[in-house]
Design an enzyme around this catalytic site. Structure first.
Site, PDB file in Angstrom:
ATOM      1  N   ASP A 143     -14.687   2.320   2.360  1.00 27.92           N
ATOM      2  CA  ASP A 143     -14.642   2.388   3.828  1.00 27.92           C
ATOM      3  C   ASP A 143     -15.977   2.956   4.297  1.00 27.92           C
ATOM      4  OD1 ASP A 143     -14.266   3.382   6.513  1.00 27.92           O
ATOM      5  OD2 ASP A 143     -12.115   3.080   6.203  1.00 27.92           O
ATOM      6  N   GLU A 154     -10.322   3.761  -0.900  1.00 30.86           N
ATOM      7  CA  GLU A 154     -10.538   4.208   0.475  1.00 30.86           C
ATOM      8  C   GLU A 154     -10.737   5.722   0.554  1.00 30.86           C
ATOM      9  OE1 GLU A 154      -6.384   2.942   1.692  1.00 30.86           O
ATOM     10  OE2 GLU A 154      -6.601   4.714   2.930  1.00 30.86           O
ATOM     11  N   ASP A 199       0.857  -1.194   0.000  1.00 26.73           N
ATOM     12  CA  ASP A 199       0.000   0.000   0.000  1.00 26.73           C
ATOM     13  C   ASP A 199       0.888   1.236   0.000  1.00 26.73           C
ATOM     14  OD1 ASP A 199      -1.859   1.971   0.413  1.00 26.73           O
ATOM     15  OD2 ASP A 199      -2.652   1.165   2.293  1.00 26.73           O
ATOM     16  N   HIS A 255     -12.455  -1.546   3.438  1.00 22.36           N
ATOM     17  CA  HIS A 255     -11.328  -0.861   4.076  1.00 22.36           C
ATOM     18  C   HIS A 255     -11.770  -0.480   5.484  1.00 22.36           C
ATOM     19  CE1 HIS A 255      -8.964   2.747   5.175  1.00 22.36           C
ATOM     20  NE2 HIS A 255      -7.999   2.169   4.485  1.00 22.36           N
ATOM     21  N   GLU A 287      -1.998  -1.358  -3.477  1.00 26.19           N
ATOM     22  CA  GLU A 287      -3.076  -0.437  -3.086  1.00 26.19           C
ATOM     23  C   GLU A 287      -2.646   1.016  -3.251  1.00 26.19           C
ATOM     24  OE1 GLU A 287      -4.864  -1.795   0.524  1.00 26.19           O
ATOM     25  OE2 GLU A 287      -5.243   0.235   1.256  1.00 26.19           O
TER      26      GLU A 287
HETATM   27 MG   LIG Z   1      -4.705   1.959   2.259  1.00 22.63          MG
END
Ligand SMILES: [Mg+2]
Length: 380
Positions: free
Chosen positions: A272, A249, A197, A299, A223
């Site tokens: 998220d 996210e 990420d 997320h 990510e």
């Molecule tokens: Mg992330």
């Protein structure tokens, strides 16, 4: 049933020097979270949470949403969602207003679950699975440049704790990133699922150089390689690497995700609930992901409320098309220091053989430790 009161609570935990940590965008020295308590005239209480700048989210609820909400039937979740969104759409159809709506929506789903005496995932349609696989989100940096020995020790710790997947923070430069992935893969072996990420640290061409360096380490996904606004950059990275690309996210509502998914900018989408408009909106985004045949994994970043919101949503997601080679449903499980994730629920989350089992209690499935709220509450 009517909403009787709406109370926002901002919590702050200052992290000790040894546990503060860096991701590609900043150092994390404090945890600040906005929690929402919605009380009804029946005595049922629902809890919600917003991701993002806590005091801004608090002002939006206190000054703009509270009067609208009091007296409403909390089971009219869609009506309330649209009412709040219409109030803000001309001014902030992305950002804090949506994060504030998210907290309201999560609290209303908690109330609905308690009212019908069912876990939220049941109200969302039930689950096709017996367990979900949490992946450890950690492997941040405690010193810069990276101390690879410290990073490898942390990775081994997750392995010893039973995790079968973990996510490595990258975004610290091409060499550092490749070195970190290599060191961790060699330390934890081939069976461990690894994600990376970058928290949108790069442009497409730099992200692709990192892809070239880490492809051989069997990466489940990369990510946020590029900033969320750079949809064409996502497409460019995705087109030129064998590593699946993940993101979402920092995207908001079905409208934002419709664009992201319609452009086929990601292989894995990560809404998220504390950002994107709550559980109601997560459900619509999951439908969009299904329509586009793109994998959806929640997320999660926040307190036990955010964690159990993610757990309920992960259980409610339906199976992927391949019925014979079925990958576990994956859920983000942050392992950095966070007292609100560990202690806001009276009973801590227990993993069973490295997996999360379905919640059995109604609503989100947790009882809130209100003494902790009072202990860590701060005023603007
Ligand atoms: Mg992330």
């Amino acid at each position: 049933m009517k909403i009787k009161n709406v109370e926002t609570i901002v919590l702050k935990q200052t992290l000790d020097e040894g546990v503060s940590f860096a991701y590609s965008q900043a150092w994390y020295n404090t945890r600040t979270i906005m929690i929402l308590k919605v009380t009804t005239d029946t005595g049922i209480v629902g809890w919600g949470e917003s991701f993002g700048p806590a005091f801004v989210n608090q002002v939006i609820i206190d000054k703009y949403f509270k009067d609208y909400l009091i007296g409403k039937d909390p089971l009219d979740i869609e009506v309330i969602w649209e009412g709040l969104y219409n109030m803000m759409r001309d001014h902030c159809s992305k950002g804090n207003a949506i994060e504030a709506i998210s907290a309201v929506d999560i609290a209303l789903w908690d109330i609905k679950g308690k009212y019908f005496n069912q876990p939220i995932y049941k109200l969302l349609g039930g689950t096709p699975r017996k367990k979900i696989r949490p992946y450890a989100t950690g492997l941040y940096r405690h010193v810069l440049p990276t101390d690879m020995d410290v990073l490898v020790e942390e990775a081994k710790g997750y392995q010893e704790a039973g995790f079968k997947a973990m996510k490595i923070k990258i975004g610290f430069g091409i060499e550092d990133d490749i070195h970190a992935v290599k060191a961790i893969r060699e330390a934890v072996g081939d069976e461990m699922m690894l994600m990376v990420d970058a928290n949108h640290a790069y442009n497409a061409s730099t992200a692709l150089k990192i892809c070239q360096g880490i492809e051989k380490y069997d990466i489940r996904w990369f990510e946020e390689p590029v900033p969320p606004e750079d949809i064409e950059g996502y497409r460019e990275v995705k087109r030129h690497t064998s590593i699946p690309i993940a993101g979402g996210e920092a995207e908001f509502t079905r409208f934002g995700f419709n664009h992201l998914l319609g452009k086929r900018a990601v292989d894995v989408v990560q809404p998220d609930c504390g950002v994107t408009g709550g559980i109601s909106e997560f459900r619509k985004i999951a439908v969009l992901a299904s329509v586009n045949n793109i994998q959806c994994y929640p997320h999660v970043w926040g307190s036990a409320i955010a964690l159990y919101t993610g757990i309920n949503c992960a259980f409610a997601l339906q199976d992927f098309p391949n019925k014979l080679v079925q990958e576990d449903m994956l859920l983000e499980y942050d392992r950095t220091e966070n007292i609100f994730r560990e202690r806001l629920a009276k009973e801590p989350l227990e993993l069973v053989d490295g997996y999360i089992l379905p919640p059995t209690k109604p609503g989100l499935g947790i009882e809130i430790n209100e003494a902790l709220l009072e202990e860590y509450r701060v005023e603007a």
